[in-house]
Design a protein around this motif. Structure first.
Motif, PDB file in Angstrom:
ATOM      1  N   LEU A 141       0.541  -1.749  -0.047  1.00  0.00           N
ATOM      2  CA  LEU A 141      -0.286   0.053   0.365  1.00  0.00           C
ATOM      3  C   LEU A 141       1.093   1.112  -0.017  1.00  0.00           C
ATOM      4  O   LEU A 141       2.063   1.140   0.442  1.00  0.00           O
ATOM      5  CB  LEU A 141      -0.761  -0.284   1.566  1.00  0.00           C
ATOM      6  CG  LEU A 141      -1.678  -1.295   1.281  1.00  0.00           C
ATOM      7  CD1 LEU A 141      -2.557  -0.857   2.833  1.00  0.00           C
ATOM      8  CD2 LEU A 141      -3.292  -1.549   0.597  1.00  0.00           C
ATOM      9  N   PRO A 142       0.493   2.127  -0.313  1.00  0.00           N
ATOM     10  CA  PRO A 142       1.389   3.442  -0.977  1.00  0.00           C
ATOM     11  C   PRO A 142       1.042   3.748   0.322  1.00  0.00           C
ATOM     12  O   PRO A 142       0.487   3.817   1.069  1.00  0.00           O
ATOM     13  CB  PRO A 142       0.485   4.152  -1.769  1.00  0.00           C
ATOM     14  CG  PRO A 142      -0.270   3.715  -2.532  1.00  0.00           C
ATOM     15  CD  PRO A 142      -0.688   2.232  -1.221  1.00  0.00           C
ATOM     16  N   THR A 143       2.134   4.736   0.880  1.00  0.00           N
ATOM     17  CA  THR A 143       2.253   5.449   2.164  1.00  0.00           C
ATOM     18  C   THR A 143       1.516   7.151   2.334  1.00  0.00           C
ATOM     19  O   THR A 143       0.601   7.105   1.042  1.00  0.00           O
ATOM     20  CB  THR A 143       3.770   5.924   2.416  1.00  0.00           C
ATOM     21  OG1 THR A 143       4.818   6.041   1.792  1.00  0.00           O
ATOM     22  CG2 THR A 143       4.599   4.620   3.077  1.00  0.00           C
ATOM     23  N   SER A 144       1.944   7.558   3.247  1.00  0.00           N
ATOM     24  CA  SER A 144       1.003   9.042   2.861  1.00  0.00           C
ATOM     25  C   SER A 144       1.807  10.070   1.477  1.00  0.00           C
ATOM     26  O   SER A 144       1.098  11.436   1.123  1.00  0.00           O
ATOM     27  CB  SER A 144       1.026   9.428   4.534  1.00  0.00           C
ATOM     28  OG  SER A 144       2.528   9.652   4.706  1.00  0.00           O
ATOM     29  N   ARG A 195      -6.486   6.184  -3.436  1.00  0.00           N
ATOM     30  CA  ARG A 195      -5.357   4.723  -3.587  1.00  0.00           C
ATOM     31  C   ARG A 195      -5.494   3.433  -2.054  1.00  0.00           C
ATOM     32  O   ARG A 195      -6.284   3.679  -1.828  1.00  0.00           O
ATOM     33  CB  ARG A 195      -4.451   5.656  -3.278  1.00  0.00           C
ATOM     34  CG  ARG A 195      -3.770   6.798  -4.525  1.00  0.00           C
ATOM     35  CD  ARG A 195      -2.424   7.780  -3.359  1.00  0.00           C
ATOM     36  NE  ARG A 195      -2.757   8.147  -1.888  1.00  0.00           N
ATOM     37  CZ  ARG A 195      -1.722   8.695  -1.605  1.00  0.00           C
ATOM     38  NH1 ARG A 195      -0.516   9.023  -1.712  1.00  0.00           N
ATOM     39  NH2 ARG A 195      -2.227   8.545  -0.635  1.00  0.00           N
ATOM     40  N   PRO A 196      -4.772   2.931  -2.834  1.00  0.00           N
ATOM     41  CA  PRO A 196      -4.683   1.583  -2.286  1.00  0.00           C
ATOM     42  C   PRO A 196      -4.737   2.064  -0.830  1.00  0.00           C
ATOM     43  O   PRO A 196      -3.272   2.618  -0.731  1.00  0.00           O
ATOM     44  CB  PRO A 196      -4.062   0.403  -2.467  1.00  0.00           C
ATOM     45  CG  PRO A 196      -4.233   1.031  -4.361  1.00  0.00           C
ATOM     46  CD  PRO A 196      -3.820   2.130  -4.229  1.00  0.00           C
ATOM     47  N   ARG A 197      -4.990   1.410   0.409  1.00  0.00           N
ATOM     48  CA  ARG A 197      -5.507   2.036   1.559  1.00  0.00           C
ATOM     49  C   ARG A 197      -5.938   0.966   3.090  1.00  0.00           C
ATOM     50  O   ARG A 197      -6.906  -0.198   2.470  1.00  0.00           O
ATOM     51  CB  ARG A 197      -5.976   3.439   1.458  1.00  0.00           C
ATOM     52  CG  ARG A 197      -7.395   3.393   1.691  1.00  0.00           C
ATOM     53  CD  ARG A 197      -7.988   4.688   1.230  1.00  0.00           C
ATOM     54  NE  ARG A 197      -9.612   4.505   0.843  1.00  0.00           N
ATOM     55  CZ  ARG A 197     -10.363   4.620  -0.397  1.00  0.00           C
ATOM     56  NH1 ARG A 197      -9.577   3.804  -1.464  1.00  0.00           N
ATOM     57  NH2 ARG A 197     -11.380   4.095  -0.543  1.00  0.00           N
ATOM     58  N   ALA A 206      -8.320  -3.326   7.923  1.00  0.00           N
ATOM     59  CA  ALA A 206      -9.018  -4.064   6.713  1.00  0.00           C
ATOM     60  C   ALA A 206      -7.831  -3.121   6.311  1.00  0.00           C
ATOM     61  O   ALA A 206      -7.772  -1.874   6.225  1.00  0.00           O
ATOM     62  CB  ALA A 206     -10.360  -3.801   6.767  1.00  0.00           C
ATOM     63  N   PHE A 207      -7.592  -3.398   4.747  1.00  0.00           N
ATOM     64  CA  PHE A 207      -7.291  -2.616   3.583  1.00  0.00           C
ATOM     65  C   PHE A 207      -7.680  -3.149   2.604  1.00  0.00           C
ATOM     66  O   PHE A 207      -8.411  -3.887   2.067  1.00  0.00           O
ATOM     67  CB  PHE A 207      -5.697  -2.672   3.299  1.00  0.00           C
ATOM     68  CG  PHE A 207      -5.319  -4.400   2.672  1.00  0.00           C
ATOM     69  CD1 PHE A 207      -5.438  -4.169   1.543  1.00  0.00           C
ATOM     70  CD2 PHE A 207      -5.234  -5.377   3.613  1.00  0.00           C
ATOM     71  CE1 PHE A 207      -4.890  -5.594   1.141  1.00  0.00           C
ATOM     72  CE2 PHE A 207      -4.744  -6.845   3.227  1.00  0.00           C
ATOM     73  CZ  PHE A 207      -4.400  -6.697   1.678  1.00  0.00           C
ATOM     74  N   LEU A 208      -7.642  -1.372   1.763  1.00  0.00           N
ATOM     75  CA  LEU A 208      -8.437  -2.068   0.158  1.00  0.00           C
ATOM     76  C   LEU A 208      -7.065  -1.812  -1.328  1.00  0.00           C
ATOM     77  O   LEU A 208      -6.337  -0.895  -0.946  1.00  0.00           O
ATOM     78  CB  LEU A 208      -9.199  -1.271   0.372  1.00  0.00           C
ATOM     79  CG  LEU A 208     -10.025  -0.731  -1.489  1.00  0.00           C
ATOM     80  CD1 LEU A 208     -11.832  -0.076  -1.843  1.00  0.00           C
ATOM     81  CD2 LEU A 208      -9.317   0.565  -2.114  1.00  0.00           C
ATOM     82  N   SER A 225      -9.803  -4.481  -4.511  1.00  0.00           N
ATOM     83  CA  SER A 225     -10.266  -6.329  -3.471  1.00  0.00           C
ATOM     84  C   SER A 225      -9.953  -5.151  -2.311  1.00  0.00           C
ATOM     85  O   SER A 225      -9.615  -4.660  -1.613  1.00  0.00           O
ATOM     86  CB  SER A 225      -8.565  -6.534  -3.493  1.00  0.00           C
ATOM     87  OG  SER A 225      -8.623  -7.372  -4.669  1.00  0.00           O
ATOM     88  N   VAL A 226     -10.833  -6.037  -1.036  1.00  0.00           N
ATOM     89  CA  VAL A 226     -10.886  -5.780   0.310  1.00  0.00           C
ATOM     90  C   VAL A 226     -10.576  -6.481   1.136  1.00  0.00           C
ATOM     91  O   VAL A 226     -11.338  -7.681   0.732  1.00  0.00           O
ATOM     92  CB  VAL A 226     -11.907  -5.269   0.411  1.00  0.00           C
ATOM     93  CG1 VAL A 226     -12.669  -5.042   2.183  1.00  0.00           C
ATOM     94  CG2 VAL A 226     -12.782  -3.117  -0.410  1.00  0.00           C
ATOM     95  N   VAL A 227      -9.459  -7.002   1.961  1.00  0.00           N
ATOM     96  CA  VAL A 227      -9.447  -8.145   2.405  1.00  0.00           C
ATOM     97  C   VAL A 227      -9.384  -7.273   4.142  1.00  0.00           C
ATOM     98  O   VAL A 227      -8.970  -6.140   4.074  1.00  0.00           O
ATOM     99  CB  VAL A 227      -7.727  -8.103   2.132  1.00  0.00           C
ATOM    100  CG1 VAL A 227      -7.754  -9.343   3.206  1.00  0.00           C
ATOM    101  CG2 VAL A 227      -7.649  -8.517   0.815  1.00  0.00           C
ATOM    102  N   PHE A 228     -10.066  -8.089   5.299  1.00  0.00           N
ATOM    103  CA  PHE A 228     -10.438  -7.535   6.046  1.00  0.00           C
ATOM    104  C   PHE A 228     -10.351  -9.260   7.221  1.00  0.00           C
ATOM    105  O   PHE A 228     -10.723  -9.943   6.819  1.00  0.00           O
ATOM    106  CB  PHE A 228     -11.658  -6.972   6.553  1.00  0.00           C
ATOM    107  CG  PHE A 228     -12.283  -7.587   6.484  1.00  0.00           C
ATOM    108  CD1 PHE A 228     -13.527  -9.405   8.188  1.00  0.00           C
ATOM    109  CD2 PHE A 228     -13.120  -7.599   5.461  1.00  0.00           C
ATOM    110  CE1 PHE A 228     -14.402  -9.209   7.432  1.00  0.00           C
ATOM    111  CE2 PHE A 228     -14.651  -8.537   5.219  1.00  0.00           C
ATOM    112  CZ  PHE A 228     -15.439  -9.023   6.180  1.00  0.00           C
ATOM    113  N   ARG A 229      -9.709  -8.668   8.833  1.00  0.00           N
ATOM    114  CA  ARG A 229      -9.812  -9.732   9.339  1.00  0.00           C
ATOM    115  C   ARG A 229     -10.119  -9.450  10.941  1.00  0.00           C
ATOM    116  O   ARG A 229     -10.498  -8.291  10.992  1.00  0.00           O
ATOM    117  CB  ARG A 229      -8.532  -9.652   9.573  1.00  0.00           C
ATOM    118  CG  ARG A 229      -8.291 -11.537  11.241  1.00  0.00           C
ATOM    119  CD  ARG A 229      -7.106 -11.604  11.879  1.00  0.00           C
ATOM    120  NE  ARG A 229      -6.506  -9.651  12.691  1.00  0.00           N
ATOM    121  CZ  ARG A 229      -7.516  -9.334  13.329  1.00  0.00           C
ATOM    122  NH1 ARG A 229      -7.794 -10.542  14.054  1.00  0.00           N
ATOM    123  NH2 ARG A 229      -7.001  -8.879  14.646  1.00  0.00           N
ATOM    124  N   THR A 230     -11.674 -10.386  11.434  1.00  0.00           N
ATOM    125  CA  THR A 230     -12.214 -10.018  11.995  1.00  0.00           C
ATOM    126  C   THR A 230     -12.080 -12.121  13.557  1.00  0.00           C
ATOM    127  O   THR A 230     -12.332 -12.857  12.956  1.00  0.00           O
ATOM    128  CB  THR A 230     -13.781 -10.182  12.359  1.00  0.00           C
ATOM    129  OG1 THR A 230     -14.216 -10.484  13.318  1.00  0.00           O
ATOM    130  CG2 THR A 230     -14.310 -11.692  10.783  1.00  0.00           C
TER     131      THR A 230
END
Length: 272
Positions: A141-144, A195-197, A206-208, A225-230
């Motif tokens: 993922l890109p940084t700020s 942007r991906p974040r 989670a991230f996109l 793509s959306v990935v998340f953990r629960t």
């Protein structure tokens, strides 16, 4: 010869057996002051949902607009989806859907992975954090500042304005939404960061990711793509659009909004 009464002999035998039973007591071998090691707690989830039934038909109609124009029998087949082949449905399940329309084709996939730690000192949740972290790292993922780890120190990408993300097949280029020819995705607010974040308020983390790719002379297709953990379950949602015309660029904002909305519905369903 001394005479031992029967009662006294019985008492002696019982006392001897009681003394000998300490050898079978695990606590007898414990050293004074040694710490007690307890197994890490198991994860919240012991099973996974039926993946092809996890998305309501009303949601599928919105995500797969081309299917609505098909005859009823073909619609039903599209909305049923195709289950991912796995060898342990208690650990991993998934489903795929696809629809074709005159203007574009859309693909949707969801995957559920239940992480189990086989180390008694490591909880299922901690192991799931490790698995999720690897996925997040792979997304680069890109940084700020907009620089990804895979970019050059100066932050410049390739001459075409796109870089090759980790895991992309050779020859397929990818660019963040801001690298579209217009400078921002079609129909989006130029001040909105697409942007991906990392994402807030979705699961425990989670991230996109958003990749615009072209292979050869075919039309560009965008995959969000959306990935998340629960707890100890990791969910991946992938939503792709490929326009029929080579010159068209899929709308990043629309795909991102719909992919996130679906991910949040899946998170809510898991929490129920």
């Amino acid at each position: 010869m001394a005479y031992v009464p029967g009662v006294a002999l019985l008492v002696a035998l019982v006392a001897g057996c009681s003394a000998g039973s300490d050898a079978d007591d695990p606590a007898a071998d414990s050293k004074p002051g040694s710490p007690t090691v307890s197994a890490a707690p198991p994860g919240k989830y012991r099973t996974l949902p039926e993946s092809c039934s996890a998305v309501p038909r009303s949601t599928l109609k919105d995500l797969l607009p081309g299917a609505a124009d098909l005859p009823q029998e073909q619609q039903d087949k599209v909305y049923e989806g195709t289950a991912t082949v796995t060898y342990d449905t208690d650990r991993k399940v998934g489903c795929r859907w696809k629809s074709d329309a005159p203007d574009a084709s859309r693909n949707l996939s969801i995957d559920f992975e239940r992480v189990v730690s086989y180390d008694p000192a490591v909880s299922d949740d901690d192991r799931a954090r490790e698995v999720y972290a690897k996925k997040e790292d792979a997304a680069a993922l890109p940084t700020s500042s907009g620089v990804t780890p895979s970019e050059t120190p100066s932050g410049s990408a390739s001459a075409s304005g796109s870089g090759t993300p980790s895991g992309s097949p050779s020859g397929i280029s990818s660019a963040s939404p801001s690298a579209d020819p217009s400078g921002s995705p079609s129909g989006t607010d130029p001040d909105e960061d697409l942007r991906p974040r990392l994402l807030d308020g979705l699961g425990d983390a989670a991230f996109l990711d958003d990749a615009l790719t072209r292979a050869g002379s075919t039309a560009q297709h965008r995959t969000v793509s959306v990935v998340f953990r629960t707890s100890n379950v990791i969910v991946t949602v992938q939503y792709t659009e490929q326009p029929a015309r080579v010159t068209e660029v899929p709308d990043s904002r629309e795909l991102q909004e719909k992919a996130q909305a679906l991910a949040r519905k899946l998170d809510e369903a898991l929490s129920d």
